[in-house]
Scaffold this motif. Structure first.
Motif, mmCIF file in Angstrom:
data_model
loop_
_atom_site.group_PDB
_atom_site.id
_atom_site.type_symbol
_atom_site.label_atom_id
_atom_site.label_comp_id
_atom_site.label_asym_id
_atom_site.label_seq_id
_atom_site.Cartn_x
_atom_site.Cartn_y
_atom_site.Cartn_z
ATOM 1 N N ALA A 164 0.660 -1.205 0.063
ATOM 2 C CA ALA A 164 0.073 0.011 0.267
ATOM 3 C C ALA A 164 0.800 1.333 -0.133
ATOM 4 N N ASP A 165 2.024 1.022 0.249
ATOM 5 C CA ASP A 165 3.079 2.178 0.206
ATOM 6 C C ASP A 165 3.997 1.990 -0.950
ATOM 7 N N ARG A 166 4.273 3.093 -1.831
ATOM 8 C CA ARG A 166 5.069 2.849 -3.155
ATOM 9 C C ARG A 166 6.454 2.912 -2.796
ATOM 10 N N ALA A 167 6.929 3.617 -1.592
ATOM 11 C CA ALA A 167 8.230 3.684 -0.806
ATOM 12 C C ALA A 167 8.770 2.316 -0.444
ATOM 13 N N LEU A 168 7.700 1.976 0.539
ATOM 14 C CA LEU A 168 8.033 0.608 1.142
ATOM 15 C C LEU A 168 8.172 -0.442 0.027
ATOM 16 N N SER A 169 7.271 -0.479 -0.702
ATOM 17 C CA SER A 169 7.337 -1.600 -1.879
ATOM 18 C C SER A 169 8.541 -1.186 -2.699
ATOM 19 N N GLU A 170 8.988 -0.283 -3.017
ATOM 20 C CA GLU A 170 10.174 -0.207 -3.852
ATOM 21 C C GLU A 170 11.385 -0.880 -2.955
ATOM 22 N N ALA A 171 11.384 -0.496 -1.750
ATOM 23 C CA ALA A 171 12.616 -0.727 -0.861
ATOM 24 C C ALA A 171 12.723 -2.426 -0.757
ATOM 25 N N VAL A 172 11.418 -2.998 -0.699
ATOM 26 C CA VAL A 172 11.214 -4.362 -0.639
ATOM 27 C C VAL A 172 11.569 -4.936 -2.036
ATOM 28 N N TYR A 173 10.974 -4.466 -3.144
ATOM 29 C CA TYR A 173 11.343 -5.130 -4.412
ATOM 30 C C TYR A 173 12.855 -4.912 -4.725
ATOM 31 N N THR A 174 13.489 -4.105 -4.264
ATOM 32 C CA THR A 174 14.784 -3.838 -4.441
ATOM 33 C C THR A 174 15.658 -4.885 -3.459
ATOM 34 N N SER A 175 15.173 -5.114 -2.368
ATOM 35 C CA SER A 175 15.979 -6.091 -1.554
ATOM 36 C C SER A 175 15.821 -7.480 -2.006
ATOM 37 N N LEU A 176 14.676 -7.650 -2.853
ATOM 38 C CA LEU A 176 14.398 -9.173 -3.035
ATOM 39 C C LEU A 176 14.970 -9.241 -4.676
ATOM 40 N N GLY A 177 15.417 -8.179 -5.112
ATOM 41 C CA GLY A 177 15.838 -8.457 -6.551
ATOM 42 C C GLY A 177 14.621 -8.414 -7.432
ATOM 43 N N PRO A 179 12.097 -7.106 -10.284
ATOM 44 C CA PRO A 179 11.915 -5.893 -11.242
ATOM 45 C C PRO A 179 10.619 -5.170 -10.976
ATOM 46 N N GLN A 180 10.691 -3.940 -11.300
ATOM 47 C CA GLN A 180 9.480 -2.915 -11.081
ATOM 48 C C GLN A 180 8.136 -3.809 -11.683
ATOM 49 N N GLU A 181 8.310 -4.326 -12.821
ATOM 50 C CA GLU A 181 7.137 -5.164 -13.615
ATOM 51 C C GLU A 181 6.385 -6.005 -12.303
ATOM 52 N N PHE A 182 7.127 -6.446 -11.349
ATOM 53 C CA PHE A 182 6.586 -7.239 -10.329
ATOM 54 C C PHE A 182 5.277 -6.432 -9.806
ATOM 55 N N SER A 185 1.634 -7.074 -11.241
ATOM 56 C CA SER A 185 1.000 -8.402 -11.140
ATOM 57 C C SER A 185 -0.045 -8.505 -10.178
ATOM 58 N N ASP A 186 -0.901 -9.638 -10.107
ATOM 59 C CA ASP A 186 -1.995 -9.805 -8.949
ATOM 60 C C ASP A 186 -1.586 -9.501 -7.640
ATOM 61 N N ILE A 187 -2.201 -8.416 -6.847
ATOM 62 C CA ILE A 187 -1.971 -7.918 -5.495
ATOM 63 C C ILE A 187 -1.903 -9.155 -4.635
ATOM 64 N N ASP A 188 -2.677 -10.314 -4.535
ATOM 65 C CA ASP A 188 -2.535 -11.160 -3.973
ATOM 66 C C ASP A 188 -1.277 -12.175 -3.881
ATOM 67 N N LYS A 189 -1.105 -12.470 -5.323
ATOM 68 C CA LYS A 189 -0.032 -12.847 -5.633
ATOM 69 C C LYS A 189 1.455 -12.215 -5.033
ATOM 70 N N TYR A 193 4.096 -13.678 -2.438
ATOM 71 C CA TYR A 193 5.462 -14.194 -2.634
ATOM 72 C C TYR A 193 6.258 -13.259 -1.532
ATOM 73 N N LEU A 194 5.967 -12.057 -1.210
ATOM 74 C CA LEU A 194 6.626 -11.232 -0.199
ATOM 75 C C LEU A 194 6.457 -12.167 1.274
ATOM 76 N N GLU A 195 5.408 -12.634 1.579
ATOM 77 C CA GLU A 195 4.993 -13.361 2.866
ATOM 78 C C GLU A 195 6.239 -14.512 2.935
#
Length: 262
Positions: A164-177, A179-182, A185-189, A193-195
């Protein structure tokens, strides 16, 4: 070149002193003095929204500076408060609005709202922290993301808080390697994945959080390159020139920054 990992570690290590430096800045000091001298005289939502200096200061402190222009929107947030499940702030994905409404809870406390420490010194402290993050971000956006994540970490309980937070999600996407295209994808998927790859109940653990921030910082530089500019904090506490080399062992160090569950 300065690398993000070095900057983040330096700022976090010297946080108290860095915040004191921000507070002593003449412009920040004047803004804070005006806020503290006048906020207790604000008794209504109308008065709060009408005093542009007070309102702008509070919005900036709460990380909502980009919405300062939207007074009708913020009025609705404040008028409905947070007590009712259907209140406007409770329906918004960005939790910052709910936090704002809870801090300035005119609906619940009326004219006494601004008499609490959270609306006086508490807002000043948040303003100083926000200002520090913005200044670091002017040199390296990765540092701002890391500091923002650190500040929000205690409130993160699940994947949806991040998404729900763009900055938090960007940090998490980066830490898990990822792509922004992730993010398309479907929000529940995404949440599943993050869980699977992060332990959200451990973000309150300083060691786990530090490991996460170190991993993010290292991978941020791999994706974006080093900042190429002098950090204001590094200039204060650094090694004269304020320049740190990336180092040949960065890839090896990333391998040691594995998070539990990944």
């Amino acid at each position: 070149m300065i690398n993000t990992l070095t900057q983040v570690q330096l700022v976090r290590t010297n946080m108290e002193r860095s915040l004191k430096t921000v507070a002593a800045d003449p412009t920040v000091e004047r803004q804070s003095e005006y806020y503290l001298e006048n906020i207790r005289n604000i008794k209504t939502i109308d008065e709060f929204l009408t005093d542009d200096r007070i309102f702008s200061y509070a919005m900036t402190a709460m990380g909502l500076e980009d919405m300062t222009y939207a007074k009708a929107f913020i009025r609705k947030v404040l008028e409905e408060g947070t007590d009712e499940r259907t209140a406007f702030a409770n329906q918004l994905a960005d939790q910052k609005y709910k936090t704002f409404a809870e801090t300035f809870n005119f609906k619940r406390y009326g004219e006494t709202t601004t008499s609490f420490s959270r609306t006086q010194e508490g807002i000043v402290e948040k303003f100083h922290r926000q200002t520090l993050e913005v200044r670091e971000g002017e040199q390296n956006q990765g540092v701002r993301l890391a500091l923002y994540f650190e500040r929000r970490a205690p409130d993160i309980t699940n994947a949806y808080d991040v998404l729900a937070d763009r900055a938090l999600s960007e940090a998490v996407y980066t830490s898990l390697g990822l792509p922004q295209e992730f993010g398309l994808s479907d929000i529940d998927k995404q949440a599943a994945y993050l869980e699977e790859h992060l332990e959200f109940d451990k973000f309150g653990d300083p060691d786990y959080l530090s490991k996460f921030l170190n991993r993010f910082s290292a991978l941020y530089d791999l994706a974006n390159g080093p900042a190429g500019a002098t950090s204001p904090t590094l200039t204060l506490y650094g090694n004269g020139s304020g320049v740190v080399q990336m180092g040949e062992g960065l890839l090896a160090s990333i391998q040691n920054l594995r998070l539990g569950g990944s």
